[in-house]
Write an enzyme that holds these catalytic residues in place. Sequence first.
Site, PDB file in Angstrom:
ATOM      1  N   GLU A 173      -3.238   8.244  -5.099  1.00 47.31           N
ATOM      2  CA  GLU A 173      -3.402   7.603  -6.399  1.00 47.31           C
ATOM      3  C   GLU A 173      -4.628   8.141  -7.126  1.00 47.31           C
ATOM      4  O   GLU A 173      -5.688   8.286  -6.499  1.00 47.31           O
ATOM      5  CB  GLU A 173      -3.514   6.080  -6.223  1.00 47.31           C
ATOM      6  N   ARG A 186       0.864  -1.179   0.000  1.00 52.78           N
ATOM      7  CA  ARG A 186       0.000   0.000   0.000  1.00 52.78           C
ATOM      8  C   ARG A 186       0.900   1.228   0.000  1.00 52.78           C
ATOM      9  O   ARG A 186       1.929   1.273   0.693  1.00 52.78           O
ATOM     10  CB  ARG A 186      -0.909   0.024   1.222  1.00 52.78           C
ATOM     11  N   HIS A 207       0.015   0.746  -9.986  1.00 52.46           N
ATOM     12  CA  HIS A 207      -0.768  -0.141  -9.112  1.00 52.46           C
ATOM     13  C   HIS A 207      -1.270  -1.330  -9.929  1.00 52.46           C
ATOM     14  O   HIS A 207      -2.448  -1.716  -9.868  1.00 52.46           O
ATOM     15  CB  HIS A 207      -1.938   0.619  -8.482  1.00 52.46           C
TER      16      HIS A 207
END
Length: 324
Positions: A269, A240, A288
């Site tokens: 993000e 994360r 990601h």
Amino acid sequence: MDNQQRKIVVIEPGYASYSVEKDILSKFSQEIHVVPKDAGYDEKVAMVRDADAVMVREAIVDADLIDKMERCQVIVRYGIGVDNIDQQAAKNKKIHVANIPQYGAEEVSNHAVTLVLAVSRWLVKRDSDVRKGIWGVGDAEPIYTFNGKGLGIIGFGSIARSFLEKMRPFGFKDIWIYDPGLTEEEIWGYGAHKASVEEVCRNSDVISLHAPLLEETRHILSEKEFGLMTPRTIVVNTGRGPLIDEKALVKALKSGMIKGAGIDVFENEPPGKANPLFKLDNVIVSDHAAWYSDRSIEELQTKAAKEVYRVLSGEKPQSWLNPW
């Protein structure tokens, strides 16, 4: 089982099709209601107010939104991390929260290994240099062997264990693992040392992050921890984003405090174009995407839909995170 149709809502669409969910949940509903990507808060409230089940990726499902849910029985996270869902608020309303804990172990661990190798071999920069006519940089960009070095892992769930097995053949001498939920004996069973975060940082030439995002793991690597590392250290994050203090990471990379970083997840993000990490040659980034493969998407959608099916059938979810 009565014949009443259930309302199943997906917040934050991100898949090409929801036919998998529709097939699995056809007993309960003939339609999967998808909240538009650009939906405002009021539209989300209107969609989830009478929902029997909610499925979500990265969107925030906070206490306020949960409070508006009048019929919801279950919130399922497409993935592992659930820091975007207020589990206590859901528990207070007797709404099950579930995730897919075994999902993506192969894909994410493959991606972590790829980032380690790409950073250690300066692959992106070498590709760029060769295209510019720059050849044979040699000692200007030293490459260190992994043989006899230290490997550090922060968080030791299924993804981290897969990562470790894929890294073993590179010949690391010592493996240092931080995971307060495991005993020294359990970690030693993997041929590794149980370590504090500080010990991981001092002894590891490669550090890979796989911890969940909790209050105690936020910024688990910050200025202090980077200061314990060596100029050979490579840091990889496929966990994360907020596990790393990005400002401290940039400082460590710029100063040569560490060798490089492979970053798949960010504090915010999507990251802005002005993110200072993007200006550094000793960083490789991705979007990601560690979880992604054609097979992994179908697996994720299938497992998430089955959790909804269990709850709507009167059962407990297989991965129930907020039991009462």
